[in-house]
Design a protein around this motif. Sequence first.
Motif, short mmCIF file in Angstrom:
data_model
loop_
_atom_site.label_atom_id
_atom_site.label_comp_id
_atom_site.label_asym_id
_atom_site.label_seq_id
_atom_site.Cartn_x
_atom_site.Cartn_y
_atom_site.Cartn_z
N GLY A 45 0.79 -1.23 0.00
CA GLY A 45 0.00 0.00 0.00
C GLY A 45 0.82 1.28 0.00
O GLY A 45 0.25 2.37 -0.05
N ALA A 46 2.15 1.18 0.06
CA ALA A 46 2.97 2.40 0.03
C ALA A 46 2.78 3.11 -1.30
O ALA A 46 2.62 2.47 -2.34
N LYS A 47 2.76 4.44 -1.23
CA LYS A 47 2.54 5.23 -2.45
C LYS A 47 3.47 6.43 -2.48
O LYS A 47 4.12 6.75 -1.49
N GLU A 48 3.49 7.10 -3.62
CA GLU A 48 4.34 8.28 -3.78
C GLU A 48 4.00 9.31 -2.70
O GLU A 48 2.84 9.54 -2.40
N GLY A 49 5.03 9.88 -2.11
CA GLY A 49 4.86 10.87 -1.05
C GLY A 49 4.88 10.29 0.35
O GLY A 49 4.97 11.04 1.33
N ASP A 50 4.79 8.98 0.47
CA ASP A 50 4.81 8.37 1.81
C ASP A 50 6.20 8.49 2.43
O ASP A 50 7.22 8.44 1.74
N VAL A 51 6.20 8.64 3.75
CA VAL A 51 7.45 8.64 4.51
C VAL A 51 7.57 7.27 5.16
O VAL A 51 6.60 6.75 5.73
N LEU A 52 8.75 6.69 5.05
CA LEU A 52 8.99 5.36 5.59
C LEU A 52 10.06 5.42 6.68
O LEU A 52 11.08 6.10 6.53
N SER A 53 9.80 4.73 7.76
CA SER A 53 10.76 4.60 8.85
C SER A 53 11.50 3.28 8.61
O SER A 53 10.87 2.22 8.51
N VAL A 54 12.81 3.36 8.52
CA VAL A 54 13.61 2.17 8.18
C VAL A 54 14.59 1.88 9.31
O VAL A 54 15.35 2.75 9.74
N THR A 55 14.56 0.65 9.78
CA THR A 55 15.52 0.19 10.77
C THR A 55 16.41 -0.84 10.07
O THR A 55 15.90 -1.78 9.46
N HIS A 56 17.71 -0.63 10.17
CA HIS A 56 18.66 -1.53 9.52
C HIS A 56 19.51 -2.19 10.60
O HIS A 56 20.13 -1.50 11.42
N GLU A 57 19.50 -3.51 10.61
CA GLU A 57 20.36 -4.25 11.52
C GLU A 57 21.34 -5.04 10.69
O GLU A 57 20.96 -5.76 9.76
N ARG A 58 22.61 -4.90 11.04
CA ARG A 58 23.66 -5.58 10.28
C ARG A 58 24.54 -6.35 11.24
O ARG A 58 24.96 -5.84 12.27
N LYS A 59 24.77 -7.61 10.89
CA LYS A 59 25.69 -8.43 11.67
C LYS A 59 26.42 -9.36 10.71
O LYS A 59 26.13 -9.37 9.51
N GLU A 60 27.33 -10.11 11.23
CA GLU A 60 28.14 -11.01 10.40
C GLU A 60 27.25 -11.90 9.55
O GLU A 60 26.43 -12.65 10.07
N GLY A 61 27.38 -11.79 8.23
CA GLY A 61 26.65 -12.65 7.31
C GLY A 61 25.18 -12.33 7.13
O GLY A 61 24.47 -13.09 6.47
N LYS A 62 24.70 -11.21 7.67
CA LYS A 62 23.27 -10.93 7.60
C LYS A 62 23.00 -9.43 7.66
O LYS A 62 23.64 -8.70 8.43
N SER A 63 22.06 -8.99 6.85
CA SER A 63 21.62 -7.59 6.88
C SER A 63 20.10 -7.60 6.79
O SER A 63 19.53 -8.23 5.90
N MET A 64 19.44 -6.92 7.73
CA MET A 64 17.97 -6.93 7.77
C MET A 64 17.44 -5.50 7.75
O MET A 64 17.96 -4.63 8.46
N LEU A 65 16.39 -5.29 6.95
CA LEU A 65 15.70 -4.01 6.92
C LEU A 65 14.27 -4.21 7.40
O LEU A 65 13.60 -5.16 6.98
N ILE A 66 13.80 -3.32 8.25
CA ILE A 66 12.39 -3.26 8.60
C ILE A 66 11.91 -1.92 8.07
O ILE A 66 12.42 -0.86 8.48
N ILE A 67 10.98 -1.95 7.13
CA ILE A 67 10.50 -0.75 6.46
C ILE A 67 9.02 -0.58 6.79
O ILE A 67 8.21 -1.45 6.46
N GLU A 68 8.68 0.53 7.45
CA GLU A 68 7.31 0.77 7.88
C GLU A 68 6.86 2.16 7.43
O GLU A 68 7.65 3.11 7.48
N THR A 69 5.60 2.27 7.02
CA THR A 69 5.06 3.59 6.72
C THR A 69 4.97 4.37 8.02
O THR A 69 4.72 3.81 9.09
#
Length: 99
Positions: A45-69
Amino acid sequence: MSKTSKHTWVVDVIEDVDVIEDGVASIEVDGRTVTPIPQWMLPEGAKEGDVLSVTHERKEGKSMLIIETDPEAKKKMLDRSERQVSRRSKNDRGGDIKL
């Protein structure tokens, strides 16, 4: 050991490539750069103009993004933009721009 960081993305443009494939979104990252990402990475449901809060967790061998409107952040950005547009210089009489 993991590293966590928070970011703000603004959806600038979503371009549909074709009916079968998802499109590409242009994202303004932290108010600095614009980068393309696959549309499937956006929340449903994300659309043009939306602001997204992004949390990035990075560790050995893994990178995770949580992207929320983030509707509250979007409201704040729109309010700030409205205030900027409504401010006029003392010398601004309105009307057409003459070059």
